[in-house]
Design an enzyme around this catalytic site. Structure first.
Site, PDB file in Angstrom:
ATOM      1  N   PRO A 107       0.835  -1.210   0.000  1.00  0.00           N
ATOM      2  CA  PRO A 107       0.000   0.000   0.000  1.00  0.00           C
ATOM      3  C   PRO A 107       0.864   1.251   0.000  1.00  0.00           C
ATOM      4  O   PRO A 107       1.837   1.352   0.752  1.00  0.00           O
ATOM      5  CB  PRO A 107      -0.787  -0.136   1.306  1.00  0.00           C
ATOM      6  CG  PRO A 107       0.093  -0.957   2.194  1.00  0.00           C
ATOM      7  CD  PRO A 107       0.798  -1.923   1.284  1.00  0.00           C
ATOM      8  N   THR A 108       0.524   2.201  -0.850  1.00  0.00           N
ATOM      9  CA  THR A 108       1.254   3.472  -0.903  1.00  0.00           C
ATOM     10  C   THR A 108       0.242   4.606  -0.987  1.00  0.00           C
ATOM     11  O   THR A 108      -0.754   4.511  -1.695  1.00  0.00           O
ATOM     12  CB  THR A 108       2.199   3.527  -2.114  1.00  0.00           C
ATOM     13  OG1 THR A 108       1.444   3.371  -3.328  1.00  0.00           O
ATOM     14  CG2 THR A 108       3.248   2.430  -2.038  1.00  0.00           C
ATOM     15  N   SER A 136      -4.000   1.563  -0.207  1.00  0.00           N
ATOM     16  CA  SER A 136      -3.824   2.290   1.045  1.00  0.00           C
ATOM     17  C   SER A 136      -5.066   3.099   1.396  1.00  0.00           C
ATOM     18  O   SER A 136      -5.789   3.586   0.513  1.00  0.00           O
ATOM     19  CB  SER A 136      -2.626   3.245   0.924  1.00  0.00           C
ATOM     20  OG  SER A 136      -2.576   4.149   2.014  1.00  0.00           O
ATOM     21  N   GLN A 158      -5.287  -1.753   3.073  1.00  0.00           N
ATOM     22  CA  GLN A 158      -4.541  -1.334   4.262  1.00  0.00           C
ATOM     23  C   GLN A 158      -5.336  -0.271   5.009  1.00  0.00           C
ATOM     24  O   GLN A 158      -5.749   0.734   4.435  1.00  0.00           O
ATOM     25  CB  GLN A 158      -3.173  -0.785   3.852  1.00  0.00           C
ATOM     26  CG  GLN A 158      -2.362  -0.187   4.989  1.00  0.00           C
ATOM     27  CD  GLN A 158      -2.561   1.315   5.114  1.00  0.00           C
ATOM     28  OE1 GLN A 158      -2.885   2.001   4.149  1.00  0.00           O
ATOM     29  NE2 GLN A 158      -2.406   1.838   6.322  1.00  0.00           N
ATOM     30  N   TYR A 160      -5.810   2.515   8.133  1.00  0.00           N
ATOM     31  CA  TYR A 160      -5.430   3.353   9.262  1.00  0.00           C
ATOM     32  C   TYR A 160      -6.673   3.542  10.140  1.00  0.00           C
ATOM     33  O   TYR A 160      -7.771   3.804   9.624  1.00  0.00           O
ATOM     34  CB  TYR A 160      -4.960   4.735   8.799  1.00  0.00           C
ATOM     35  CG  TYR A 160      -3.617   4.757   8.129  1.00  0.00           C
ATOM     36  CD1 TYR A 160      -2.482   4.296   8.780  1.00  0.00           C
ATOM     37  CD2 TYR A 160      -3.476   5.278   6.840  1.00  0.00           C
ATOM     38  CE1 TYR A 160      -1.240   4.337   8.162  1.00  0.00           C
ATOM     39  CE2 TYR A 160      -2.238   5.333   6.223  1.00  0.00           C
ATOM     40  CZ  TYR A 160      -1.127   4.860   6.888  1.00  0.00           C
ATOM     41  OH  TYR A 160       0.092   4.904   6.272  1.00  0.00           O
ATOM     42  N   THR A 186      -3.045  -1.503  10.389  1.00  0.00           N
ATOM     43  CA  THR A 186      -1.729  -0.884  10.516  1.00  0.00           C
ATOM     44  C   THR A 186      -1.524  -0.317  11.911  1.00  0.00           C
ATOM     45  O   THR A 186      -2.357   0.454  12.407  1.00  0.00           O
ATOM     46  CB  THR A 186      -1.551   0.215   9.459  1.00  0.00           C
ATOM     47  OG1 THR A 186      -1.734  -0.372   8.161  1.00  0.00           O
ATOM     48  CG2 THR A 186      -0.180   0.839   9.534  1.00  0.00           C
ATOM     49  N   ARG A 195       9.120  13.544   8.137  1.00  0.00           N
ATOM     50  CA  ARG A 195       9.660  13.363   6.789  1.00  0.00           C
ATOM     51  C   ARG A 195      10.230  14.699   6.315  1.00  0.00           C
ATOM     52  O   ARG A 195       9.527  15.551   5.766  1.00  0.00           O
ATOM     53  CB  ARG A 195       8.574  12.814   5.873  1.00  0.00           C
ATOM     54  CG  ARG A 195       8.057  11.482   6.431  1.00  0.00           C
ATOM     55  CD  ARG A 195       6.856  10.938   5.729  1.00  0.00           C
ATOM     56  NE  ARG A 195       6.303   9.814   6.486  1.00  0.00           N
ATOM     57  CZ  ARG A 195       5.220   9.140   6.136  1.00  0.00           C
ATOM     58  NH1 ARG A 195       4.588   9.462   5.020  1.00  0.00           N
ATOM     59  NH2 ARG A 195       4.779   8.141   6.878  1.00  0.00           N
ATOM     60  N   LYS A 276      -0.055  -5.050  10.231  1.00  0.00           N
ATOM     61  CA  LYS A 276       1.074  -4.462   9.505  1.00  0.00           C
ATOM     62  C   LYS A 276       1.807  -3.463  10.398  1.00  0.00           C
ATOM     63  O   LYS A 276       1.187  -2.580  10.985  1.00  0.00           O
ATOM     64  CB  LYS A 276       0.592  -3.764   8.234  1.00  0.00           C
ATOM     65  CG  LYS A 276       1.727  -3.241   7.372  1.00  0.00           C
ATOM     66  CD  LYS A 276       1.201  -2.651   6.076  1.00  0.00           C
ATOM     67  CE  LYS A 276       2.345  -2.254   5.145  1.00  0.00           C
ATOM     68  NZ  LYS A 276       3.160  -1.144   5.688  1.00  0.00           N
ATOM     69  N   HIS A 300       7.479   0.503   8.019  1.00  0.00           N
ATOM     70  CA  HIS A 300       6.800   1.496   7.182  1.00  0.00           C
ATOM     71  C   HIS A 300       7.757   2.117   6.163  1.00  0.00           C
ATOM     72  O   HIS A 300       7.679   3.307   5.845  1.00  0.00           O
ATOM     73  CB  HIS A 300       6.180   2.597   8.059  1.00  0.00           C
ATOM     74  CG  HIS A 300       4.863   3.107   7.543  1.00  0.00           C
ATOM     75  ND1 HIS A 300       3.656   2.639   7.987  1.00  0.00           N
ATOM     76  CD2 HIS A 300       4.558   4.049   6.617  1.00  0.00           C
ATOM     77  CE1 HIS A 300       2.668   3.277   7.379  1.00  0.00           C
ATOM     78  NE2 HIS A 300       3.202   4.135   6.533  1.00  0.00           N
ATOM     79  N   ILE A 334      13.277  -3.796  -0.087  1.00  0.00           N
ATOM     80  CA  ILE A 334      13.415  -4.768  -1.182  1.00  0.00           C
ATOM     81  C   ILE A 334      13.607  -4.032  -2.508  1.00  0.00           C
ATOM     82  O   ILE A 334      12.753  -3.260  -2.937  1.00  0.00           O
ATOM     83  CB  ILE A 334      12.190  -5.690  -1.242  1.00  0.00           C
ATOM     84  CG1 ILE A 334      12.154  -6.577   0.005  1.00  0.00           C
ATOM     85  CG2 ILE A 334      12.211  -6.535  -2.510  1.00  0.00           C
ATOM     86  CD1 ILE A 334      10.896  -7.387   0.159  1.00  0.00           C
ATOM     87  N   MET A 335      14.754  -4.289  -3.142  1.00  0.00           N
ATOM     88  CA  MET A 335      15.085  -3.645  -4.409  1.00  0.00           C
ATOM     89  C   MET A 335      15.524  -4.648  -5.473  1.00  0.00           C
ATOM     90  O   MET A 335      15.889  -4.252  -6.579  1.00  0.00           O
ATOM     91  CB  MET A 335      16.199  -2.613  -4.193  1.00  0.00           C
ATOM     92  CG  MET A 335      15.795  -1.411  -3.358  1.00  0.00           C
ATOM     93  SD  MET A 335      14.754  -0.243  -4.274  1.00  0.00           S
ATOM     94  CE  MET A 335      15.981   0.546  -5.324  1.00  0.00           C
ATOM     95  N   GLY A 354       7.098  -1.662  -2.356  1.00  0.00           N
ATOM     96  CA  GLY A 354       6.494  -0.345  -2.380  1.00  0.00           C
ATOM     97  C   GLY A 354       7.231   0.575  -3.327  1.00  0.00           C
ATOM     98  O   GLY A 354       6.806   0.813  -4.459  1.00  0.00           O
ATOM     99  N   ARG A 355       8.373   1.091  -2.889  1.00  0.00           N
ATOM    100  CA  ARG A 355       9.134   2.005  -3.747  1.00  0.00           C
ATOM    101  C   ARG A 355       9.509   1.352  -5.072  1.00  0.00           C
ATOM    102  O   ARG A 355       9.507   2.016  -6.114  1.00  0.00           O
ATOM    103  CB  ARG A 355      10.396   2.471  -3.018  1.00  0.00           C
ATOM    104  CG  ARG A 355      10.138   3.437  -1.859  1.00  0.00           C
ATOM    105  CD  ARG A 355      11.457   3.862  -1.242  1.00  0.00           C
ATOM    106  NE  ARG A 355      11.298   4.788  -0.146  1.00  0.00           N
ATOM    107  CZ  ARG A 355      11.135   4.422   1.125  1.00  0.00           C
ATOM    108  NH1 ARG A 355      11.061   3.131   1.433  1.00  0.00           N
ATOM    109  NH2 ARG A 355      11.029   5.333   2.082  1.00  0.00           N
TER     110      ARG A 355
END
Length: 412
Positions: A107-108, A136, A158, A160, A186, A195, A276, A300, A334-335, A354-355
């Site tokens: 989820p993003t 998300s 996901q 909140y 979550t 951030r 999560k 996260h 994870i890339m 995600g990314r």
């Protein structure tokens, strides 16, 4: 002495190979990407700084995300040789159903800000690849829109738990009615993480046309054209979309969230329920004792508590202690498909990207997400073959050593 001669024209011609030029520029740039890092490079070039930094960045000094990625790099594989691996089975079983690959889309939030196809591209690509897609609470496509984009695939949601509980409860009911099969409750966001990239960029929802954003947009007119000529951003749970990211998150999240909220949601939700944001073995045991269907080891993406535990490091102990009773999933950092294989070997049922998926989205919309999935799938397949594993079930802890870089000091 080497005997030399004048080259013969016929032999020279044999070496001249001209590739047919690819006229589709998007296809050409995506085909040039061989890794997720390559997609990240393209995404950074094509996306305004504020939107890219929101995706790429994490909390405070961004220590958590660097440590998480490093943990996957600090893996030593132990291959078994002379095994027929002409064909391998990459199918994972998670929450009692199959996934063609051992990863799902995470989820993003604010996804259409990265590229206007947003969750529609992610859900459609996931469905085509036979893997689950997770929407998300802060997504920019409704549960109904995701269902329409992935009508026959596996959709997860996901959640909140917000200050206005009725909003969260309503989303639970809508997701159930739309046929979503799994809910991620979550637990790592009582407040928003700091951030700092977003604060320094003055990042807001929706983006504001200021001198800074206009200057940044000049080399990327296609992004603003897409943004200004497509439907207004709509969030799944928030009616007021103005303000900073941190302000919106603080409005959406609630520091009073408790086990009582989990019980209410459990009673409302008819499908599988996973927690999560679990970051300790003790919490994993506690939630498993409550009968949840899944534990998602996650900090996260490093976007909440900086210097948080590394999920991949927690995985072996959690899988060993509770993996027989609940599905253990891991995300953050994870890339590469080799990262996925290492996680499966250490006990994860599946992983979340995600990314990695968002870099593809920013690089080329739906086609970019397809490319990100294809890159990871190819890496998973090749890593399994080189390890001598015919299926995910054959991957075991003996295939992986987690090399130690950060070792706790002994307490006095």
């Amino acid at each position: 002495m080497v005997q030399r001669q004048f080259p013969k024209p016929v032999e020279v011609l044999e070496h001249l190979k001209f590739k047919t030029p690819e006229l589709d520029r998007r296809k050409a740039r995506l085909e040039s990407a061989l890794t997720i890092e390559d997609l990240r490079t393209i995404a950074k070039r094509r996306t305004p700084k504020a939107a890219f930094d929101y995706t790429d960045g994490s909390a405070e000094a961004e220590i958590s995300i660097r440590r998480a990625r490093q943990a996957f790099r600090d893996v030593e594989f132990h291959p078994e040789v002379l095994r027929d691996v002409a064909h391998v089975d990459t199918t994972a079983t998670v929450f009692g159903a199959p996934s063609a690959l051992p990863f799902a889309i995470a989820p993003t939030g604010f996804t259409r800000l990265m590229q206007t196809e947003g969750e529609t591209a992610g859900a459609g690509a996931a469905g085509a690849a036979g893997i689950p897609f997770t929407l998300s609470t802060l997504g920019t496509t409704s549960v109904e829109g995701v269902r329409a984009a992935n009508p026959d695939g596996r959709n997860w949601f996901q959640l909140y738990v917000m200050r206005q509980r009725e909003i969260s409860y309503g989303l639970v009911e809508r997701a159930a009615q739309a046929g979503f099969e799994t809910l991620f409750f979550t637990v790592d966001t009582p407040v928003a993480g700091a951030r700092l990239r977003d604060k320094r960029n003055g990042f807001s929802i929706p983006p504001q046309l200021t001198v800074r954003t206009i200057v940044d947009a000049l080399p990327r007119p296609w992004w603003w054209i897409d943004f200004l000529t497509t439907p207004k951003l709509e969030f799944a749970s928030l009616s007021d979309t103005g303000g900073t990211v941190g302000g919106l998150l603080d409005m959406a999240m609630d520091p009073t969230i408790s086990f009582d909220d989990l019980k209410v949601v459990r009673d409302l939700w008819p499908g599988k329920l996973a927690i999560k944001g679990v970051q300790t073995l003790e919490d994993a045991k506690r939630f498993t004792d409550l009968g949840v269907d899944g534990i998602v080891l996650s900090n996260h993406g490093g976007r909440q508590l900086d210097r948080a535990p590394i999920p991949f490091h927690l995985l072996p102990d959690v899988a060993r202690e509770v993996g027989r009773d609940t599905d253990v999933i891991v995300d953050t950092g994870i890339m590469n498909g080799a990262d996925v294989v290492a996680a499966i070997a250490l006990g994860a049922k599946t992983t979340l990207i995600g990314r990695a998926y968002l870099y593809g989205l920013m690089a080329g919309g739906r086609a970019g997400v397809d490319r990100a999935i294809a890159i990871l799938a190819d890496q998973v397949d090749r890593t399994m073959k080189l390890l001598g594993a015919h299926s995910l079930a054959e991957l075991e802890p003996r295939h992986v050593t987690q090399l130690e870089r950060l070792v706790p000091r002994a307490r006095g």
